[in-house]
Design a protein around this motif. Structure first.
Motif, PDB file in Angstrom:
ATOM      1  N   ARG A  47       0.836  -1.186   0.000  1.00 22.82           N
ATOM      2  CA  ARG A  47       0.000   0.000   0.000  1.00 22.82           C
ATOM      3  C   ARG A  47       0.875   1.240   0.000  1.00 22.82           C
ATOM      4  NH1 ARG A  47      -4.663   1.114   4.420  1.00 22.82           N
ATOM      5  NH2 ARG A  47      -2.861   1.657   5.709  1.00 22.82           N
ATOM      6  N   VAL A  48       0.535   2.170  -0.870  1.00 25.75           N
ATOM      7  CA  VAL A  48       1.278   3.416  -1.000  1.00 25.75           C
ATOM      8  C   VAL A  48       0.596   4.529  -0.217  1.00 25.75           C
ATOM      9  CG1 VAL A  48       2.047   5.185  -2.621  1.00 25.75           C
ATOM     10  CG2 VAL A  48       2.150   2.764  -3.281  1.00 25.75           C
ATOM     11  N   ALA A  49      -0.707   4.661  -0.402  1.00 21.82           N
ATOM     12  CA  ALA A  49      -1.442   5.741   0.260  1.00 21.82           C
ATOM     13  C   ALA A  49      -2.919   5.396   0.263  1.00 21.82           C
ATOM     14  CB  ALA A  49      -1.221   7.075  -0.450  1.00 21.82           C
ATOM     15  N   ALA A  50      -3.637   5.927   1.235  1.00 20.85           N
ATOM     16  CA  ALA A  50      -5.072   5.709   1.322  1.00 20.85           C
ATOM     17  C   ALA A  50      -5.744   6.965   1.837  1.00 20.85           C
ATOM     18  CB  ALA A  50      -5.386   4.522   2.226  1.00 20.85           C
ATOM     19  N   ILE A  51      -7.028   7.089   1.501  1.00 21.63           N
ATOM     20  CA  ILE A  51      -7.794   8.256   1.933  1.00 21.63           C
ATOM     21  C   ILE A  51      -9.229   7.827   2.205  1.00 21.63           C
ATOM     22  CG2 ILE A  51      -8.301   8.908  -0.466  1.00 21.63           C
ATOM     23  CD1 ILE A  51      -8.153  11.865   0.483  1.00 21.63           C
ATOM     24  N   THR A  52      -9.782   8.314   3.313  1.00 24.62           N
ATOM     25  CA  THR A  52     -11.163   8.002   3.655  1.00 24.62           C
ATOM     26  C   THR A  52     -12.112   8.994   2.988  1.00 24.62           C
ATOM     27  OG1 THR A  52     -11.228   9.423   5.600  1.00 24.62           O
ATOM     28  CG2 THR A  52     -10.340   7.181   5.889  1.00 24.62           C
ATOM     29  N   SER A  53     -13.393   8.726   3.102  1.00 21.33           N
ATOM     30  CA  SER A  53     -14.380   9.639   2.535  1.00 21.33           C
ATOM     31  C   SER A  53     -14.336  11.002   3.214  1.00 21.33           C
ATOM     32  CB  SER A  53     -15.780   9.036   2.643  1.00 21.33           C
ATOM     33  OG  SER A  53     -16.080   8.749   3.991  1.00 21.33           O
TER      34      SER A  53
END
Length: 120
Positions: A47-53
């Motif tokens: 995983r590189v990056a994640a973003i929530t709503s």
């Protein structure tokens, strides 16, 4: 029932920048988390990056300060701005999204991947 289409990969010299986009379409009710992963030859997908709503983000240590993830909820699209690219960033980048279908059934989907190659 949810399709993710990525774009923006390519070949760039070390120190350069690229911007990846991933648009989700289909019978979507809502999308919770969206993220970017990558897989280099002979290595596991990471995983590189994640973003929530709500806009909360997290990054792999290897890309902190260089990559920025963002999303446009109205367009069901997530972006990855990659700056100061290094040869070790070379990989196939995959988009991932999870949420609810119109039927309120949970979904999780992957894009087809886009190649990013950074030359030294």
């Amino acid at each position: 029932q949810v399709q993710l289409v990525e774009s923006g990969g390519g070949l760039v010299q070390a120190g350069g920048s690229l911007r990846l986009s991933c648009a989700a379409s289909g019978s979507i009710f809502s999308i919770n988390a969206m993220g970017w992963y990558r897989q280099a030859p002979g290595k596991q997908r990471e995983r590189v990056a994640a973003i929530t709503s709500g806009g909360s983000t997290n990054y792999a240590d290897s890309v902190k300060g260089r990559f920025t993830i963002s999303r446009d909820n109205a367009k069901n699209t997530v972006y990855l701005q990659m700056n100061s690219l290094k040869p070790e960033d070379t990989a196939v980048y995959y988009c991932n999204a999870g949420g609810l279908l119109q039927s309120l059934t949970p979904f999780g989907s992957w894009g087809q991947g886009t190649q990013v190659t950074v030359s030294s």
